[in-house]
Design a protein around this motif. Structure first.
Motif, mmCIF file in Angstrom:
data_model
loop_
_atom_site.group_PDB
_atom_site.id
_atom_site.type_symbol
_atom_site.label_atom_id
_atom_site.label_comp_id
_atom_site.label_asym_id
_atom_site.label_seq_id
_atom_site.Cartn_x
_atom_site.Cartn_y
_atom_site.Cartn_z
ATOM 1 N N ARG A 165 29.229 24.191 -30.071
ATOM 2 C CA ARG A 165 30.099 25.258 -30.568
ATOM 3 C C ARG A 165 29.296 26.286 -31.349
ATOM 4 O O ARG A 165 28.382 25.944 -32.075
ATOM 5 C CB ARG A 165 31.161 24.674 -31.517
ATOM 6 C CG ARG A 165 32.166 23.763 -30.879
ATOM 7 C CD ARG A 165 32.870 22.908 -31.925
ATOM 8 N NE ARG A 165 33.296 23.652 -33.094
ATOM 9 C CZ ARG A 165 34.506 24.180 -33.268
ATOM 10 N NH1 ARG A 165 35.407 24.040 -32.305
ATOM 11 N NH2 ARG A 165 34.818 24.817 -34.372
ATOM 12 N N GLU A 179 30.134 29.297 -34.111
ATOM 13 C CA GLU A 179 31.137 29.933 -34.958
ATOM 14 C C GLU A 179 30.445 31.070 -35.700
ATOM 15 O O GLU A 179 29.531 30.831 -36.497
ATOM 16 C CB GLU A 179 31.720 28.926 -35.947
ATOM 17 C CG GLU A 179 32.909 29.454 -36.706
ATOM 18 C CD GLU A 179 33.680 28.347 -37.414
ATOM 19 O OE1 GLU A 179 34.524 28.663 -38.263
ATOM 20 O OE2 GLU A 179 33.429 27.165 -37.095
ATOM 21 N N GLY A 201 34.526 34.488 -37.581
ATOM 22 C CA GLY A 201 35.421 33.350 -37.402
ATOM 23 C C GLY A 201 35.661 33.001 -35.948
ATOM 24 O O GLY A 201 36.329 32.006 -35.641
ATOM 25 N N VAL A 261 35.077 31.495 -32.304
ATOM 26 C CA VAL A 261 34.435 30.251 -31.876
ATOM 27 C C VAL A 261 34.256 30.246 -30.366
ATOM 28 O O VAL A 261 35.189 30.552 -29.620
ATOM 29 C CB VAL A 261 35.273 29.025 -32.301
ATOM 30 C CG1 VAL A 261 34.633 27.737 -31.784
ATOM 31 C CG2 VAL A 261 35.429 28.966 -33.812
ATOM 32 N N ILE A 321 30.151 26.699 -43.609
ATOM 33 C CA ILE A 321 30.085 27.903 -42.785
ATOM 34 C C ILE A 321 29.914 29.142 -43.661
ATOM 35 O O ILE A 321 29.088 30.028 -43.384
ATOM 36 C CB ILE A 321 31.360 28.035 -41.935
ATOM 37 C CG1 ILE A 321 31.378 26.990 -40.821
ATOM 38 C CG2 ILE A 321 31.473 29.436 -41.343
ATOM 39 C CD1 ILE A 321 30.400 27.247 -39.726
#
Length: 616
Positions: A87, A89, A93, A95, A318
């Protein structure tokens, strides 16, 4: 791309032991997942191992804005059917996720190309906004077991340089801690593909380690006790003389994941800017999941960056990674618990502070591009637990000297005086009169000019002076059966706090030592100013609650130290221009190679001047 042609640039970190409490910091488990051995994850039919953690994510923004890799792969080794989801990100925000099904065979690595994620989105987002990569692993076939034994982010790019990195550890009579650190380094280096580019110097300020402890990779350098400033400078000069391209400063009481060395070396090897340096984050041994600081700024005081982030919380992880991918902020400095930097960029050596502040000025005056990397972290004892009159003395002394010595840090006479006043008032309010006296001493020593630091480079006399003035603030053994006052937990109302500020926490109220209650506080809470409001006696217990000391309201001591501080502030303001001129004139010479080589040579015994290998 065959696995043999790839270079691991960020190996996944694993817990120290299968039953270690730090498992959740490196890997989040759900369902049937077990760490049977270190670096052997067994995943059952309903299990998932999620490596979306601060230690194992890959910060695309940081790497691409400074290295611009052309290729990136995820290398995975193990045995069994595997479903791998990767993934990205980004800072907005958004993804993206890609899933791959692999069949892993023992002894053979497989590589998944994730180079598509190196390219910004079509909206023109900057490289530093690329975001982070993470991955999770599931078993694909319920009938066959799945084991994961190695994972790494890797590249096929050509190295821009091959750093020869020397670790420099300064110590003073901490033989056990040094022995543990040395053994860990030797074990790591023996199996690392970087072993030809890593070595360690232990600078022994206490001269208590047998130089024969040296091996082919670790060398012990007996040294006069000139503190961290002198010890790290000695190690730096030795490393440069032996041809090191980069040096890594580390504390003797620091604990790191050894794979931090690989990450550091790899980033330095691929960085576009030769000035690139790596600053390690810090957490405490008591709360390893809580970030203490991820770099720090210095301007008037030390300002922790991204402190108190919960490394167990993916959203917080994050956020901090998006922030560190940005350009280096002004006044950023790197703590010497973990700081790797290029030798050529160090034009100024340490200022002779002994300890505290040497790392700050070293970062501020040298032209480094300081980068912060996820997973590169040092575990230490809490700074608040280390507080004492001596540490407050050292901190204020260096704060004032930084602003006087470094032209771009000039803040004017009144702002400089305000720094000293704040240091003093904080301790007056907390009834820490020993520390208030040490703060006064710090101002007086700075007023003596830069020559004071040369005359007291070993701090021997000042350490004796500070020990002599420390009366109440001395830790003593605590008997659990011994009664202590109630814990101070609840902060008072804003109106009450305002009233206490006006009267300097009762110091302007007649008879306050009889009116104010007695309370106690534990561990790091002792640093919070608010819990002292309205209290006339505070019992401070250590974090382990095995030691304590007590401070009590005293108007005579407050008056005596207050008058002394006012006199010092007047002198500081009045003599500011001449003092600044003296410090700025002396700074280049006091941070020069000639200064330090002369100082070290002068204070070494004849046997210390000999090469540890036996060569004169």
């Amino acid at each position: 791309m065959t696995a043999s042609r790839l270079l691991d640039i960020q190996t996944f970190m694993w817990p120290a032991k299968p039953d270690s409490s730090d498992i959740k910091l490196v890997m989040k488990q759900s369902g049937d997942v077990a760490l049977t051995h270190v670096q052997d994850v067994q995943i059952g039919p309903e299990g998932e191992a999620d490596f979306g953690t601060w230690f194992n994510l890959f910060n695309l923004g940081t790497w691409q804005s400074r290295c611009q890799l052309q290729s990136l792969f995820l290398r995975i080794e193990g045995e069994g059917p595997c479903q791998l989801t990767i993934r990205r990100e980004d800072a907005s925000g958004a993804v993206d996720a890609k899933t791959h099904v692999l069949t892993l065979s023992a002894g053979a690595a497989q590589c998944v190309d994730v180079g598509d994620f190196l390219v910004p989105r079509e909206d023109g987002s900057p490289l530093k906004g690329l975001g982070v990569l993470s991955c999770r692993v599931q078993r694909h076939d319920d009938a066959a077991p799945l084991h994961i034994r190695h994972m790494a982010w890797a590249t096929a790019d050509v190295l821009k340089r091959r750093p020869d990195m020397t670790l420099v550890m300064t110590t003073f009579k901490r033989e056990d801690a040094v022995e543990r650190a040395v053994k860990r380094f030797e074990a790591y280096r023996a199996q690392s593909p970087l072993r030809g580019h890593l070595r360690m110097f232990v600078v022994d300020n206490g001269q208590s380690i047998d130089p024969q402890r040296a091996s082919g990779t670790v060398e012990v350098l007996p040294n006069p006790n000139l503190g961290g400033a002198g010890g790290f400078t000695r190690g730096f000069l030795e490393a440069r003389d032996r041809g090191a391209s980069h040096v890594l400063f580390m504390d003797d009481d620091a604990s790191i994941y050894m794979d931090s060395l690989e990450r550091t070396w790899s980033f330095l090897a691929f960085a576009k800017d030769e000035r690139t340096a790596i600053s390690g984050a810090m957490s405490t041994e008591r709360h390893p999941w809580l970030m203490w600081e991820y770099g720090a700024l210095f301007f008037k005081n030390c300002i922790r960056q991204l402190g108190d982030a919960d490394l167990r919380n993916w959203r917080e992880v994050i956020d901090i990674e998006h922030e560190v991918a940005d350009d280096m902020p002004d006044h950023l400095y790197a703590g010497w618990w973990y700081f790797a930097f290029p030798v050529k960029a160090a034009q100024h050596l340490a200022f002779p502070f002994f300890v505290r502040g040497d790392d700050v000025s070293f970062s501020l005056v040298n032209d480094f591009d300081i980068v912060r990397l996820n997973g590169v972290l040092s575990y230490q004892a809490s700074f608040i637990e280390k507080e004492s009159p001596q540490t407050w003395y050292l901190d204020l002394r260096s704060h004032l000297a930084h602003h006087l010595s470094i032209e771009r840090m000039d803040i004017g006479r009144w702002s400089l005086a305000a720094i000293a006043a704040k240091f003093f008032l904080k301790n007056l309010v907390k009834m820490h009169y020993d520390t208030a006296s040490a703060v006064n001493l710090a101002v007086e020593d700075v007023l003596n000019g830069p020559e004071f630091f040369v005359a007291h480079v070993d701090m021997a006399q000042r350490r004796a002076d500070l020990n002599a003035l420390t009366d109440a603030e001395v830790w003593t053994d605590f008997d659990p059966e011994q009664p202590v006052p109630p814990r101070q937990r609840v902060l008072k109302s804003k109106l009450f706090r305002f009233a206490m500020k006006l009267c300097l926490n009762g110091h302007l109220v007649p008879g306050f030592r009889f009116l104010g209650p007695k309370r106690s506080v534990v561990g790091d809470d002792r640093g919070a100013l608010g819990i002292y409001w309205g209290v006339s006696e505070m019992t401070i217990l250590s974090a382990n609650e095995d030691k304590l000391y007590q401070v009590r309201h005293s108007k005579p001591r407050a008056f005596r130290e207050g008058v002394r501080m006012l006199r010092n502030l007047v002198r500081l303001v009045w003599g500011y221009s001449a003092l600044k001129r003296d410090y700025q004139s002396a700074y280049p010479a006091m941070t020069s190679e000639a200064f330090w080589r002369g100082l070290l040579d002068q204070r070494m015994l004849p046997e210390e001047k000999a090469d540890p290998s036996g060569r004169a």
